[in-house]
Design an enzyme around this catalytic site. Structure first.
Site, short mmCIF file in Angstrom:
data_model
loop_
_atom_site.label_atom_id
_atom_site.label_comp_id
_atom_site.label_asym_id
_atom_site.label_seq_id
_atom_site.Cartn_x
_atom_site.Cartn_y
_atom_site.Cartn_z
N ASP A 304 0.91 -1.22 -0.23
CA ASP A 304 0.34 -0.32 0.42
C ASP A 304 1.04 1.40 -0.45
O ASP A 304 1.76 1.67 0.99
CB ASP A 304 -1.08 0.14 0.67
CG ASP A 304 -2.05 0.62 0.97
OD1 ASP A 304 -2.74 1.58 -0.21
OD2 ASP A 304 -2.90 0.91 1.98
N LYS A 353 -8.65 -1.87 3.55
CA LYS A 353 -8.30 -0.68 3.45
C LYS A 353 -7.87 -0.13 4.78
O LYS A 353 -6.33 0.71 5.34
CB LYS A 353 -8.32 0.57 2.27
CG LYS A 353 -7.72 2.04 2.36
CD LYS A 353 -6.41 1.63 1.66
CE LYS A 353 -6.40 2.19 0.59
NZ LYS A 353 -5.07 2.37 -0.53
P1 NAI Z 1 -7.73 3.15 -10.10
O1 NAI Z 1 -9.71 2.23 -9.52
O2 NAI Z 1 -8.14 4.58 -11.13
O3 NAI Z 1 -6.89 2.41 -10.70
C1 NAI Z 1 -6.86 0.74 -10.51
C2 NAI Z 1 -7.24 0.00 -12.31
O4 NAI Z 1 -6.99 -1.52 -11.87
C3 NAI Z 1 -8.12 0.29 -12.89
O5 NAI Z 1 -7.51 1.19 -14.27
C4 NAI Z 1 -9.08 -1.10 -12.88
O6 NAI Z 1 -9.51 -1.31 -14.78
C5 NAI Z 1 -8.11 -2.32 -12.98
N1 NAI Z 1 -7.96 -3.20 -12.57
C6 NAI Z 1 -8.32 -4.15 -11.64
N2 NAI Z 1 -8.48 -5.08 -11.05
C7 NAI Z 1 -7.41 -5.77 -12.04
C8 NAI Z 1 -6.87 -6.19 -12.26
N3 NAI Z 1 -7.12 -7.99 -11.40
N4 NAI Z 1 -5.72 -6.50 -13.16
C9 NAI Z 1 -5.56 -5.47 -13.64
N5 NAI Z 1 -6.22 -4.13 -13.44
C10 NAI Z 1 -7.06 -4.68 -12.69
O7 NAI Z 1 -7.18 3.42 -8.74
P2 NAI Z 1 -6.04 3.81 -8.36
O8 NAI Z 1 -6.14 6.00 -8.11
O9 NAI Z 1 -5.14 3.93 -9.69
O10 NAI Z 1 -5.18 3.15 -7.44
C11 NAI Z 1 -5.26 1.76 -7.77
C12 NAI Z 1 -4.85 1.43 -5.56
O11 NAI Z 1 -3.59 1.65 -5.66
C13 NAI Z 1 -5.62 1.62 -5.13
O12 NAI Z 1 -5.81 -0.56 -5.03
C14 NAI Z 1 -5.19 2.37 -4.52
O13 NAI Z 1 -6.53 2.18 -2.96
C15 NAI Z 1 -4.31 1.77 -4.54
N6 NAI Z 1 -3.55 2.90 -3.62
C16 NAI Z 1 -3.64 4.75 -4.11
C17 NAI Z 1 -3.00 5.37 -3.76
C18 NAI Z 1 -3.08 7.23 -3.76
O14 NAI Z 1 -2.68 7.48 -3.01
N7 NAI Z 1 -3.78 7.09 -5.27
C19 NAI Z 1 -1.93 5.45 -2.55
C20 NAI Z 1 -2.17 4.00 -1.88
C21 NAI Z 1 -2.28 2.97 -2.78
C1 DG6 Z 2 -8.75 6.44 0.04
O1 DG6 Z 2 -8.22 6.68 1.50
C2 DG6 Z 2 -8.48 6.20 -0.53
C3 DG6 Z 2 -6.55 5.53 -0.25
O2 DG6 Z 2 -6.34 4.38 -1.63
C4 DG6 Z 2 -6.01 6.45 -0.24
O3 DG6 Z 2 -6.37 7.30 -0.90
C5 DG6 Z 2 -4.52 5.84 -0.36
O4 DG6 Z 2 -4.18 4.84 0.38
C6 DG6 Z 2 -4.08 6.77 0.17
O5 DG6 Z 2 -3.48 7.28 1.68
P1 DG6 Z 2 -2.71 7.98 2.63
O6 DG6 Z 2 -3.33 7.92 4.07
O7 DG6 Z 2 -1.77 7.50 2.32
O8 DG6 Z 2 -3.10 8.90 2.38
#
Ligand code: NAI
Ligand code: DG6
Length: 535
Positions: A304, A353
């Site tokens: 994460d 999460k």
């Molecule tokens: P998002 O939902 O925009 O992108 C995720 C992508 O994964 C989507 O395009 C979806 O179609 C694809 N997907 C889902 N299952 C799949 C699979 N089995 N194989 C291939 N593709 C698949 O989400 P975002 O904002 O890009 O975040 C991605 C991940 O990163 C999430 O799990 C989120 O919790 C984690 N994350 C994000 C943070 C941030 O600050 N943006 C920080 C910490 C973690």
């Molecule tokens: C909601 O909490 C969406 C999550 O994917 C967070 O934005 C992401 O884990 C980032 O969390 P943090 O606590 O590092 O800001």
């Protein structure tokens, strides 16, 4: 800082303990600590040798969840940097940058100059690091949308930048991926139109073939794979299924429903000798998967990405508790409206999460037995809500209440608004760059013949991760420190403990920069500045 210096080129250490060859840096390093039994403390020293390859490999980055907000923001951001694309907003002309990346935008203190003033250097002048612009990027997504339209769908980058990058990105089509509806929220089903078919074994083979083909066609030396796909529910750890490496491989052969898509990717990655990083909170690294990484010596890291709220929490809890203020309540609330938020609106994915975000104050509390009894810890509540209107621009609100002198209370509240993916993208880059460095390092105790690789579970990357994976309690962990392992075994014969998890942000950061110093035979940062204190 007035008078502070800067080293703008590769550092060269002059010391009998450091040898530079054309291909390697050899560092003979004295690792100091203290061993404690009862109230008796004995200083310890282990003489280690680090060997770092200097040549940078041609490296590919494969993203799982490529078409998501993080995947497209990272891909577009690197392309903009590579092509030096500038863009207009109402504020004026913008230039691409790598702000938010410790490898590209941060300096570390190296030492002092003739006038006893501190001198700093960027990390990539200490040891050679990959330049993100040189990464070859591709990936998988369960959504077939090309990267140009996926970038538009994400609504993260400014329109004028999107406009200029679109034609390049629209040529990039994600490979079909492993979609098993039970593992992510039901609300994701409408984007799943690019899915592999067949049994788990067949899907594993397809992923492995993608990796092999990509590596060959791009003539890559190395590939790093990052899961930035949707958060999955937690996997149950089942004896006979995912508890050992052999059981895990057998469970895949048997098409077991207990193997998550992210674990299947991790297994494919390990079997193809590619470093695998889990950027989401779920427990991809089931015990069998960790054992597999140890068996093949393939590096893994997770879990994460630590981007905003959790980073602040790992600073504020450290600040309060280590100032002697008894933190009693931490409540963190956030709402966001991107697809990540939509996926997290289901209870099982939210739970992953919640677990990941909740552990962050544990180590700082446990380290203080003056203020907290062994079973006591602050109230800690994590709330996430999906509000589509705010899109990727996450709102985070936190309240910290601590007890202070003579019955007083100290309440700190904060509000943070920021595009989540613009924080996450540079963190992904740092994970890749630092993980790649770790694959170029070998280590041994001075008197040993053979060098070994670093432990495959890269706890060094904890700074970038909310819920850091650390080496588990197994003899492999103690390979470098057999005497200490023996001590541990004597004290607790049944359970060799795993490595402790560190959440505090600055210890995590200094673990990285001090490790960089060790690689070039320099002592760790000690902050004492005795040169200004000893008359
Ligand atoms: P998002 O939902 O925009 O992108 C995720 C992508 O994964 C989507 O395009 C979806 O179609 C694809 N997907 C889902 N299952 C799949 C699979 N089995 N194989 C291939 N593709 C698949 O989400 P975002 O904002 O890009 O975040 C991605 C991940 O990163 C999430 O799990 C989120 O919790 C984690 N994350 C994000 C943070 C941030 O600050 N943006 C920080 C910490 C973690
Ligand atoms: C909601 O909490 C969406 C999550 O994917 C967070 O934005 C992401 O884990 C980032 O969390 P943090 O606590 O590092 O800001």
């Amino acid at each position: 800082m007035a008078g502070s210096g800067f080293i703008g080129e590769e550092i060269r250490v002059e010391s009998p303990d450091v040898i530079y060859t054309d291909t390697e840096i050899l560092s003979y390093y004295n690792y100091h600590d203290s061993h404690i039994r009862g109230n008796v403390v004995t200083p310890t020293m282990e003489r280690l040798v680090f060997k770092t390859q200097r040549q940078l490999p041609k490296t590919g980055l494969l993203l799982v969840g490529w078409g998501g907000n993080n995947g497209t923001t990272l891909t577009a951001g690197i392309l903009a940097n590579k092509l030096n694309v500038t863009w207009n907003t109402k504020e004026g002309l913008n230039h691409p940058n790598y702000l938010g990346s410790i490898c590209k935008s941060v300096t570390m203190r190296v030492g002092i100059d003739d006038r006893f003033m501190p001198v700093y250097a960027p990390l990539n002048n200490v040891v050679p690091l990959l330049n993100p612009n040189d990464l070859e990027i591709w990936g998988w997504d369960i959504s077939s949308v090309n990267m140009g339209d996926a970038m538009r769908r994400a609504k993260v980058l400014d329109w004028d930048l999107q406009r200029q990058l679109y034609s390049n990105l629209k040529e990039m089509l994600p490979w079909p991926s492993v979609y098993i509806p039970e593992w992510i929220a039901a609300n994701q089903s409408d984007r799943a139109d690019n899915c592999l078919k067949g049994t788990k074994k067949e899907m594993l083979n397809a992923l492995r073939q993608n990796i092999k083909d990509y590596k060959n066609s791009r003539r890559l030396d190395k590939v790093v794979i990052v899961w930035t796909a949707n958060t999955e529910k937690f996997a149950l750890i089942k004896p006979g299924v995912n508890d050992t490496a052999d059981n895990l491989l057998r469970a895949i052969e048997n098409n077991s429903p207990d193997i998550s898509p992210s674990t299947l990717f991790a297994v494919a990655s390990i079997l193809e000798s590619c470093t695998y990083i889990n950027g989401s909170p779920q427990n991809t690294f089931v015990p069998g998967c960790i054992e597999l990484s140890e068996r093949y010596h393939v590096l893994i890291a997770g879990d994460d990405f630590k981007s905003g709220q959790t980073k602040i929490k790992s600073v504020l809890s450290d600040f309060l508790i280590n100032s002697g203020l008894k933190l009693q309540s931490v409540v963190s609330y956030n709402h966001l409206g991107n697809n990540d938020g939509k996926n997290l609106s289901a209870p099982e994915t939210f739970r992953s999460k919640e677990i990941s975000k909740s552990g962050v104050i544990d180590d700082v509390v446990r380290a203080n037995r003056l203020m907290y009894k062994s079973n006591e810890s602050p109230d800690h509540c994590v709330v996430i809500k999906y509000v589509p209107y705010v899109g990727d621009s996450k709102r985070a609100m936190d309240e910290y209440i601590s007890e202070i002198f003579m019955g007083g209370r100290n309440t700190i509240s904060m509000h943070n608004t920021c595009e989540d993916s613009l924080l996450a993208a540079p963190i992904i880059l740092d994970l890749v760059i630092l993980a790649e460095l770790c694959t170029r390092i070998q280590v041994k105790r001075d008197k040993d013949e053979e060098f070994t690789k670093m432990h495959p579970v890269m706890s060094l990357l904890s700074f970038l991760l909310k819920s850091p994976q650390v080496p588990p309690g197994s003899p492999v962990v103690h390979m470098l420190f057999p005497q200490r392992y023996a001590i541990t075994l004597l004290k607790s014969p049944q359970v060799p403990p795993g490595s402790p998890v560190v959440h505090m942000l600055f210890p995590q950061r200094y673990a990285i920069t001090n490790f960089f110093k060790a690689l070039i035979g320099l002592p760790p940062e000690n902050f004492m500045m005795l040169e200004h204190k000893v008359p």
